[in-house]
Design a protein around this motif. Structure first.
Motif, PDB file in Angstrom:
ATOM      1  N   CYS A  22     -52.948  73.176 -99.244  1.00 53.00           N
ATOM      2  CA  CYS A  22     -53.339  73.914-100.445  1.00 53.00           C
ATOM      3  C   CYS A  22     -53.086  73.124-101.723  1.00 53.00           C
ATOM      4  O   CYS A  22     -53.880  73.183-102.658  1.00 53.00           O
ATOM      5  CB  CYS A  22     -52.587  75.235-100.522  1.00 53.00           C
ATOM      6  N   GLU A  23     -52.005  72.405-101.778  1.00 55.04           N
ATOM      7  CA  GLU A  23     -51.580  71.772-103.022  1.00 55.04           C
ATOM      8  C   GLU A  23     -51.923  70.295-103.142  1.00 55.04           C
ATOM      9  O   GLU A  23     -52.043  69.785-104.250  1.00 55.04           O
ATOM     10  CB  GLU A  23     -50.071  71.949-103.190  1.00 55.04           C
ATOM     11  N   VAL A  24     -52.081  69.591-102.019  1.00 56.33           N
ATOM     12  CA  VAL A  24     -52.252  68.144-102.093  1.00 56.33           C
ATOM     13  C   VAL A  24     -53.606  67.703-101.565  1.00 56.33           C
ATOM     14  O   VAL A  24     -54.462  67.251-102.330  1.00 56.33           O
ATOM     15  CB  VAL A  24     -51.113  67.413-101.330  1.00 56.33           C
ATOM     16  N   GLU A  25     -53.796  67.831-100.251  1.00 55.08           N
ATOM     17  CA  GLU A  25     -55.019  67.325 -99.617  1.00 55.08           C
ATOM     18  C   GLU A  25     -55.139  67.912 -98.211  1.00 55.08           C
ATOM     19  O   GLU A  25     -54.177  68.460 -97.685  1.00 55.08           O
ATOM     20  CB  GLU A  25     -54.977  65.800 -99.535  1.00 55.08           C
ATOM     21  N   TYR A  42     -58.660  76.932 -98.712  1.00 59.12           N
ATOM     22  CA  TYR A  42     -59.825  77.792 -98.568  1.00 59.12           C
ATOM     23  C   TYR A  42     -60.879  77.458 -99.623  1.00 59.12           C
ATOM     24  O   TYR A  42     -62.073  77.460 -99.336  1.00 59.12           O
ATOM     25  CB  TYR A  42     -59.413  79.263 -98.675  1.00 59.12           C
ATOM     26  N   SER A  43     -60.459  77.133-100.830  1.00 59.20           N
ATOM     27  CA  SER A  43     -61.422  76.791-101.887  1.00 59.20           C
ATOM     28  C   SER A  43     -62.219  75.543-101.507  1.00 59.20           C
ATOM     29  O   SER A  43     -63.416  75.459-101.777  1.00 59.20           O
ATOM     30  CB  SER A  43     -60.706  76.587-103.220  1.00 59.20           C
ATOM     31  N   ASP A  44     -61.568  74.577-100.866  1.00 54.57           N
ATOM     32  CA  ASP A  44     -62.277  73.380-100.397  1.00 54.57           C
ATOM     33  C   ASP A  44     -63.249  73.730 -99.274  1.00 54.57           C
ATOM     34  O   ASP A  44     -64.362  73.215 -99.213  1.00 54.57           O
ATOM     35  CB  ASP A  44     -61.295  72.317 -99.904  1.00 54.57           C
ATOM     36  N   LEU A  48     -67.510  73.310 -98.963  1.00 52.48           N
ATOM     37  CA  LEU A  48     -68.147  72.555 -97.888  1.00 52.48           C
ATOM     38  C   LEU A  48     -69.057  73.407 -97.003  1.00 52.48           C
ATOM     39  O   LEU A  48     -69.991  72.885 -96.397  1.00 52.48           O
ATOM     40  CB  LEU A  48     -67.083  71.908 -96.994  1.00 52.48           C
ATOM     41  N   SER A  49     -68.765  74.704 -96.906  1.00 53.60           N
ATOM     42  CA  SER A  49     -69.530  75.543 -95.985  1.00 53.60           C
ATOM     43  C   SER A  49     -70.852  75.961 -96.620  1.00 53.60           C
ATOM     44  O   SER A  49     -70.932  76.184 -97.820  1.00 53.60           O
ATOM     45  CB  SER A  49     -68.723  76.762 -95.562  1.00 53.60           C
TER      46      SER A  49
END
Length: 83
Positions: A22-25, A42-44, A48-49
């Motif tokens: 969540c915070e790094v990668e 989840y935001s990433d 992508l989805s």
């Protein structure tokens, strides 16, 4: 570069894996040395989805035009008409 976790380590330090995702990668989890899972925020994932909306929903949900929209149409013929 994503952090890599062996499955056993990821299981025992699940909160740390989630926090880093969540915070790094994104975090990679391996089983028997082979990458099997990527954990990401989840935001990433949403970026992508693909969209789950249908093409009709996308068109209907588009910007609305003002109802008072006036268009100007050129009434001259597009080409000369031979008589």
């Amino acid at each position: 570069m994503s952090s890599v976790w062996a499955l056993q380590d990821a299981k025992s330090r699940f909160s740390a894996v989630v926090n880093r995702a969540c915070e790094v990668e994104p975090q990679i989890v391996t089983r028997r040395g082979e990458p099997v899972v990527v954990m990401l925020a989840y935001s990433d994932y949403r970026k992508l989805s693909p969209s789950t909306r249908s093409p009709i929903d996308v068109l209907i949900g588009g910007p609305k035009l003002d109802e008072g929209l006036k268009t100007i149409r050129d009434s001259s013929p597009a080409r000369k008409v031979a008589l």
